[in-house]
Design a protein around this motif. Structure first.
Motif, PDB file in Angstrom:
ATOM      1  N   PRO A 205       1.309  31.049 -42.659  1.00  0.00           N
ATOM      2  CA  PRO A 205       0.734  29.836 -42.044  1.00  0.00           C
ATOM      3  C   PRO A 205       1.597  29.252 -40.937  1.00  0.00           C
ATOM      4  N   LYS A 206       2.918  29.433 -41.010  1.00  0.00           N
ATOM      5  CA  LYS A 206       3.796  28.907 -39.965  1.00  0.00           C
ATOM      6  C   LYS A 206       3.638  29.645 -38.637  1.00  0.00           C
ATOM      7  N   ASP A 207       3.068  30.848 -38.687  1.00  0.00           N
ATOM      8  CA  ASP A 207       2.920  31.655 -37.475  1.00  0.00           C
ATOM      9  C   ASP A 207       1.557  31.490 -36.816  1.00  0.00           C
ATOM     10  N   LEU A 208       0.705  30.608 -37.359  1.00  0.00           N
ATOM     11  CA  LEU A 208      -0.631  30.445 -36.786  1.00  0.00           C
ATOM     12  C   LEU A 208      -0.589  29.895 -35.366  1.00  0.00           C
ATOM     13  N   LYS A 209       0.525  29.294 -34.980  1.00  0.00           N
ATOM     14  CA  LYS A 209       0.644  28.760 -33.611  1.00  0.00           C
ATOM     15  C   LYS A 209       0.620  29.870 -32.570  1.00  0.00           C
ATOM     16  N   SER A 210       0.780  31.114 -33.016  1.00  0.00           N
ATOM     17  CA  SER A 210       0.732  32.250 -32.092  1.00  0.00           C
ATOM     18  C   SER A 210      -0.641  32.925 -32.090  1.00  0.00           C
ATOM     19  N   TYR A 211      -1.593  32.367 -32.802  1.00  0.00           N
ATOM     20  CA  TYR A 211      -2.916  32.974 -32.933  1.00  0.00           C
ATOM     21  C   TYR A 211      -3.997  32.053 -32.384  1.00  0.00           C
ATOM     22  N   ARG A 212      -5.122  32.682 -32.035  1.00  0.00           N
ATOM     23  CA  ARG A 212      -6.312  31.953 -31.619  1.00  0.00           C
ATOM     24  C   ARG A 212      -7.368  32.083 -32.716  1.00  0.00           C
TER      25      ARG A 212
END
Length: 573
Positions: A205-212
């Motif tokens: 969940p912490k890496d969702l900032k890199s996803y669309r």
């Protein structure tokens, strides 16, 4: 003396650079198609989505208070005797029609009296297959606050958990009981999606900032709910950007057709919408709150009248799954199958012997799916309503709604002295809920143009809903396109032979001027599972170059909020 021209230093000259738009990587795009029964998620680069039950169980921390459990199947209402008699008459009428049909060999179908089926089923005894079933209850760890997905369906009923299905009938499941507030429903969605991303897509969940994210929504939606879902994606889950699109448009992209009347039959709703070149015509959108879930309930009700031997407790998820599985295996619209058929099924329950039942079934296996054309039978789960998309009456974050634009347009005409009288303007202010066409800008509309109001004093079958939707198109050319191609998607209507029945009923109802030899009902576009057509279309669309302008960035949402949807949504907000 000639003037001296001083040259501007090179460093001071402004340099105009072109913005280079990098292609979007499909592996960084997560497509989310939230349904009433199932959640479909996956990367746009994947051929098929991951599918899981869209449900969550939260530990009850309020002590001995009654536990809230949303049912898997829609509950049957208390039916008065006159309603039961009416349903029996409709059932007999369908049986009469089936008896008059011909098989492929040209012979009349024959039916067996239901009393023979009932007498056989009454004496059926279960057969023990093995002493202990191989399935088990979901293991619950000490202090585990929530369980989600398919594990909830195998949760021991003795466990102290509240069970919530956050989406019912295609809308957020807002209700007055425990966990029924908008805040609670959004919290449930956040928890389910976040956990599913980690388990099924291996994304922290912490890496969702890199996803669309691509969010697929129903054609008949509530703007407040869409706003909250976008806020959930960008603010609470932290996606880099997202865009929202309609199920019907995604279905046409997934099927590879440019124009079609899209019929999306899901677990708890059926939606009809006319789509032309990527535009869903708002006037044509109809939503009816029946689907495969209601067929399952009707199938069980019909079998109960035939002394179904296994005592189903439909408040238990495993028994609901059993009936749903039997419906999918036994129900059909194959006119060559006549008379009584003998079938068997297994019952597997944790800590209990596995047993087999052998039963006999009759034309009830055809009557259940044919209730899509006789929806009065589906009223056993409550009244069925037809919903349309209402005009945007304004939101606090978006004051420039359709009503404001319409009144501003009228005011401008009034000032020029070319418009109607003040009295008629006043009367036009109170227009019905569909006075603007979503495909044309207000400037191209007549001020007095009012969409045809949708009135219907009876529930529509799926074939009648298709005709009603197409007849609401603006021109004959568009109607001809829609009548020539009907696209059937979703998992609620996957019965063998039902598309032929639908085609035959539509051919009778299509106006003569619109009948064409090219008329077709597409049920498996590109040999694809119709349950994933919408998801696949959304995945394909997200990778197009033309989709670059659709993405709503996190900073834009923080600054402009719902107003961004008016500018960037690929449909009229």
């Amino acid at each position: 003396m000639a003037p001296v021209l001083l040259k501007k230093p090179v460093s001071a000259i402004p340099v105009v650079t072109e913005t280079i738009i990098e292609p979007i990587q499909p592996s960084s795009v997560i497509v989310i198609h939230p349904g009433s029964m199932y959640l479909r998620i996956g990367r746009a680069s994947e051929p098929f989505p991951k599918v899981l039950a869209h449900v969550i169980a939260r530990r009850n921390k309020l002590g001995p208070l009654p536990i809230h459990k949303d049912p898997v199947l829609m509950p049957v209402i208390n039916m008065p005797s006159d309603m039961v008699a009416s349903l029996n008459e409709i059932q007999n009428a369908i049986s009469t029609v089936l008896a008059s049909c011909l098989t492929k060999e040209g012979k009349l179908r024959y039916s067996t009296p239901s009393s023979l089926v009932t007498d056989y089923n009454k004496i059926v005894k279960p057969q023990i297959i093995c002493e202990k079933s191989e399935i088990s209850w979901t293991k619950v760890q000490d202090g585990q606050d929530f369980i989600y997905g398919d594990d909830v369906l195998h949760l021991n009923p003795k466990e102290n958990y509240n069970i919530h299905w956050p989406i019912r009938r295609g809308q957020l499941n807002i209700h007055p009981s425990v966990g029924g507030s908008l805040t609670s429903v959004l919290s449930d969605l956040e928890t389910i999606w976040k956990a599913a991303f980690q388990k099924y897509l291996d994304i922290n969940p912490k890496d969702l900032k890199s996803y669309r994210a691509v969010l697929v929504i129903p054609d008949v939606y509530k703007r407040e709910h869409v706003k909250e879902l976008v806020n959930l994606l960008l603010d609470r889950l932290g996606f880099m950007s997202c865009f929202v699109h309609l199920e019907s448009v995604c279905a046409t992209f997934g099927a590879g057709v440019s124009s079609a009347c899209v019929v999306d039959v899901g677990d708890q709703k059926a939606t009809v919408s006319c789509v032309e070149d990527g535009i869903s015509h708002r006037k044509t959108r109809l939503n009816i709150n029946y689907g495969g879930n209601d067929i399952t309930r009707l199938f069980h009700w019909l079998q109960s009248k035939l002394s179904f031997p296994y005592p189903c407790a439909l408040e238990h998820p495993l028994d609901c799954l059993l009936i749903q599985d039997l419906k999918e295996k036994l129900c059909h619209v194959n006119l060559d199958v006549c008379g009584v058929q003998e079938k068997s099924f297994l019952i597997k329950r944790p800590d209990q012997p596995a047993i087999r039942y052998s039963i006999k079934v009759g034309d009830e296996c055809l009557i259940a799916p044919l209730s899509f054309f006789h929806p009065e039978l589906l009223c056993i789960t409550g009244p069925k309503k037809i919903r349309i998309l209402h005009r945007n009456e304004g939101m606090p974050d978006d004051p420039h709604d359709e009503l404001y634009l319409l009144q501003t347009q009228k005011r401008g005409v009034k000032e020029t002295g070319e418009g109607p009288s003040d009295q008629s303007l006043l009367e036009d202010t109170h227009m019905n809920d569909e006075d603007l066409d979503s495909t044309d800008p207000p400037a191209n509309q007549s001020i007095r143009e009012v969409e045809q109001e949708f009135n219907c004093d009876q529930l529509l079958g799926i074939d009648q809903a298709i005709v009603q939707s197409i007849e609401r198109c603006d021109c004959d050319d568009l109607k001809m396109k829609m009548y020539s191609c009907v696209l059937l998607v979703g998992g609620g209507m996957m019965f063998k032979g039902i598309h032929t029945w639908l085609k035959n009923r539509l051919q009778v109802q299509i106006p003569i001027m619109f009948r064409s030899e090219q008329f077709e009902v597409i049920t498996k576009p590109k040999d694809m599972d119709p349950r994933v057509t919408v998801w696949k279309g959304a995945a394909l669309m997200s990778c197009f170059d033309t989709a670059q302008e659709l993405w709503i960035k996190q900073k834009e949402w923080s600054k402009y909020n719902v107003r961004v949807l008016r500018e960037k949504a690929p449909f009229t907000w």
